[in-house]
Design a protein around this motif. Structure first.
Motif, PDB file in Angstrom:
ATOM      1  N   LYS A 325       5.775   2.370  -1.440  1.00  0.00           N
ATOM      2  CA  LYS A 325       5.572   3.279  -0.317  1.00  0.00           C
ATOM      3  C   LYS A 325       5.017   4.605  -0.816  1.00  0.00           C
ATOM      4  O   LYS A 325       5.410   5.090  -1.870  1.00  0.00           O
ATOM      5  CB  LYS A 325       6.901   3.504   0.406  1.00  0.00           C
ATOM      6  CG  LYS A 325       6.800   4.344   1.667  1.00  0.00           C
ATOM      7  CD  LYS A 325       8.167   4.459   2.337  1.00  0.00           C
ATOM      8  CE  LYS A 325       8.077   5.291   3.610  1.00  0.00           C
ATOM      9  NZ  LYS A 325       9.399   5.412   4.277  1.00  0.00           N
ATOM     10  N   ASP A 380       3.448  -4.880   2.419  1.00  0.00           N
ATOM     11  CA  ASP A 380       3.777  -4.389   3.754  1.00  0.00           C
ATOM     12  C   ASP A 380       4.240  -2.932   3.707  1.00  0.00           C
ATOM     13  O   ASP A 380       3.853  -2.113   4.552  1.00  0.00           O
ATOM     14  CB  ASP A 380       4.868  -5.260   4.379  1.00  0.00           C
ATOM     15  CG  ASP A 380       4.351  -6.616   4.823  1.00  0.00           C
ATOM     16  OD1 ASP A 380       3.124  -6.756   4.986  1.00  0.00           O
ATOM     17  OD2 ASP A 380       5.177  -7.538   5.006  1.00  0.00           O
ATOM     18  N   ASN A 384       2.164  -0.013   5.562  1.00  0.00           N
ATOM     19  CA  ASN A 384       2.810   0.728   6.648  1.00  0.00           C
ATOM     20  C   ASN A 384       2.827   2.225   6.360  1.00  0.00           C
ATOM     21  O   ASN A 384       2.620   3.046   7.270  1.00  0.00           O
ATOM     22  CB  ASN A 384       4.231   0.216   6.866  1.00  0.00           C
ATOM     23  CG  ASN A 384       4.254  -1.188   7.462  1.00  0.00           C
ATOM     24  OD1 ASN A 384       3.305  -1.613   8.096  1.00  0.00           O
ATOM     25  ND2 ASN A 384       5.348  -1.898   7.241  1.00  0.00           N
ATOM     26  N   GLU A 388       0.824   5.128   8.478  1.00  0.00           N
ATOM     27  CA  GLU A 388       1.536   6.286   9.015  1.00  0.00           C
ATOM     28  C   GLU A 388       0.851   7.587   8.618  1.00  0.00           C
ATOM     29  O   GLU A 388       0.700   8.509   9.440  1.00  0.00           O
ATOM     30  CB  GLU A 388       2.985   6.283   8.525  1.00  0.00           C
ATOM     31  CG  GLU A 388       3.814   7.441   9.078  1.00  0.00           C
ATOM     32  CD  GLU A 388       5.261   7.395   8.618  1.00  0.00           C
ATOM     33  OE1 GLU A 388       6.005   8.358   8.919  1.00  0.00           O
ATOM     34  OE2 GLU A 388       5.644   6.412   7.962  1.00  0.00           O
TER      35      GLU A 388
END
Length: 576
Positions: A325, A380, A384, A388
């Motif tokens: 992330k 994923d 994501n 964002e």
């Protein structure tokens, strides 16, 4: 890209590396290693993230250069035939941080950190039933490039037998004209592999992968592979039938090639007729805007001149609790240097750049970026978080600038999810030179796999040393032939001209090495597009659709009065 000086950590206990490709023949009396001086490239060796260079060398004309990353220590290994219960001496010359030389069967190893070539030597005694020895050289995780030369293993040679057949032959990156094959190596010494298409040899390699090109669309081909050494060739592997993709499909998604798409980006279309990518000019200038203060001119995004068509905001970083992330924030040092610069200011400035017709993307990684996308769940998470950021700040897409390696399979999954959520998003890549030397490399493989949604690859033609060019020659960075032969490699390897850009530093301060004057950048563009203004290398064909140029960074260019942007944007406008 460059960000901050690399902090070298303490040494750790090395992991033993096991070789995949081997060779039994003696290079000289008492020396069992073939091509220990790397004068024949990496022939006889199985290498990960390593190539040969012409400078600096310990002796001869070539040496090995390995690029150790956060999860790849850039191992080169070779397996030779030995005699049981016998002593052997392994030696070689290495340069770099935490460079290891060893033999993986017995566990013998030695290492050093050296700023110039230093000799390593270790001895080992084979076991009572040991008939092969696998020697290796590698760097250490995250410690950067190393050099190795003149590796030898002295002792009596063992009996060499014909190798077993390779197993698990598989296909990936299947396009309408090419296929990349891979296989599992047999045990025992192997000098090279022969790849056969429909029963006829089409090439040899010392690696466990091979890219076959020049194929016809929608055609069945039957492949087998043999393993070869001084005793002879193995039986063929089990046959694999591969069907090439339809013409202009950009690859077969079932074989790692991605979804069907046009693949022809000559007009800047990345597969969608709408969206930011379709709004870029035919020839474009990309610049990186630094989200930190490292001595270059601090800039607000709204300060970026209109000569830059595409601005890559550098960088989004990995979230500590999730290495896949990413997040973005304004660096405190930059904010202070600008008298206060907030995330809201960034959002407002991106909107202002849009009003001027410029596009802005978020760049992930950089020199010290540690983003790891190595599973479907990580893909994923990465996708994501990027989506964002795009929606929050108004970015037009994403740039992949992971300089510590990537996994092509899962990064493709992530990028396709981003493009599906944001059709027509700009997707760019900024690999290092070594990452694009062959379609078998992860970065190159990724570029081909997402060819239908890829906007441009701006390879960093700096901080590179010497590299092999598309004509088989070896070229040193800082020269027009280095730039044009490297770009030619991408063009001959399957990328469209509209997907190839030339990445160069804006000033000598923008890179550790490889800076060239803007006149050379312009000559390289003209050479590739029109076949004139070339150096010693003139391409046999021209690519008028060559997409453009990239520079690190806009901030360093500002220090130079925007000399890079002013000169190169003018040349881009003049291209056919």
């Amino acid at each position: 890209m460059r960000r901050h000086p690399l902090l070298i950590g303490a040494a750790a206990t090395p992991l033993l590396a096991f070789g995949l490709v081997s060779t039994p023949a003696a290079a000289a009396e008492g020396d069992l290693i073939v091509n220990g001086g790397f004068e024949s490239g990496t022939s006889g060796w199985s290498c990960s993230a390593a190539e040969t260079v012409s400078d600096p060398v310990h002796a001869g004309a070539s040496a090995l250069s390995g690029a150790a990353s956060a999860w790849d220590n850039a191992t080169c290994s070779q397996t030779v035939a030995v005699q049981p219960d016998t002593e052997y001496t392994l030696s070689g010359f290495v340069q770099g941080s935490y460079v290891y030389l060893g033999e993986s069967v017995t566990g013998a190893s030695t290492w050093t950190s050296a700023s110039s070539y230093s000799e390593l030597e270790t001895t080992f005694t084979t076991g009572a039933n040991q008939t092969t020895a696998t020697v290796y050289v590698h760097g250490w995780y995250g410690q950067g490039s190393y050099l190795a030369d003149d590796i030898s293993l002295v002792g009596p040679q063992g009996e060499v037998s014909v190798p077993d057949a390779p197993t698990a032959v598989a296909a990936a990156d299947v396009t309408d004209t090419a296929v990349t094959l891979s296989w599992t190596a047999p045990s025992g010494p192997v000098t090279e592999y022969t790849v056969l298409r429909d029963g006829q040899p089409v090439g040899t390699t010392s690696q466990t992968s091979f890219t076959d090109t020049g194929l016809s669309a929608e055609t069945d081909y039957v492949y087998t592979v043999t393993a070869d050494n001084s005793a002879g060739s193995s039986a063929p592997s089990e046959a694999l039938t591969v069907t090439t993709a339809p013409a202009d499909s950009g690859g077969d998604g079932d074989n790692g090639g991605g979804d069907d798409g046009d693949g022809d980006n000559g007009d800047g279309d990345n597969g969608s007729s709408t969206g930011p990518a379709s709004e870029l000019p035919e020839h474009l200038l990309t610049g990186y805007w630094q989200n930190f203060d490292n001595g270059a001119t601090p800039l607000r995004l709204s300060d970026v001149p209109t000569s830059y068509d595409l601005i890559a905001v550098a960088f989004a970083d990995a979230v500590r609790t999730d290495g896949a992330k990413v997040s973005f924030h304004v660096d405190e040092g930059l904010s202070d240097a600008l008298g206060g610069y907030t995330e809201d200011d960034v959002i407002a400035d991106i909107a202002a750049l849009h009003e001027r017709g410029q596009k802005v993307i978020i760049s992930v990684g950089g020199e010290l970026g540690r983003v790891v996308v190595a599973s479907s769940s990580a893909a994923d998470s990465f996708a994501n978080s990027v989506i964002e950021l795009i929606e929050t700040y108004g970015f037009d897409g994403v740039d992949i600038d992971l300089e510590n390696g990537l996994n092509a399979t899962y990064m493709e999954q992530a990028l396709r999810k981003i493009e599906q959520a944001l059709p027509g998003a700009i997707i760019t890549m900024a690999p290092q030179t070594i990452d694009m030397l062959s379609p078998s490399r992860e970065y190159f493989s990724l570029a081909l796999a997402i060819k239908d949604i890829l906007t441009i690859v701006n390879t960093q033609y700096y901080n590179s040393g010497s590299m092999n060019g598309c004509d088989g020659g070896v070229y040193a960075q800082g020269d027009i032939d280095f730039i044009t032969t490297q770009a030619c490699t991408l063009l001959q390897g399957g990328l469209e001209p509209s997907q190839v850009g030339l990445g160069l530093p804006a000033s000598p301060s923008g890179a550790g090495s490889g800076y060239v004057p803007t006149s050379m950048v312009n000559d390289a563009l003209t050479c590739l597009a029109e076949g004139v203004a070339c150096g010693d290398f003139t391409p046999e064909t021209t690519w008028p659709g060559i997409r453009g140029a990239m520079t690190w960074s806009i901030n360093w260019d500002a220090d130079n009065g925007y000399a890079f942007a002013n000169a190169v944007s003018t040349q881009l406008d003049a291209l056919p």
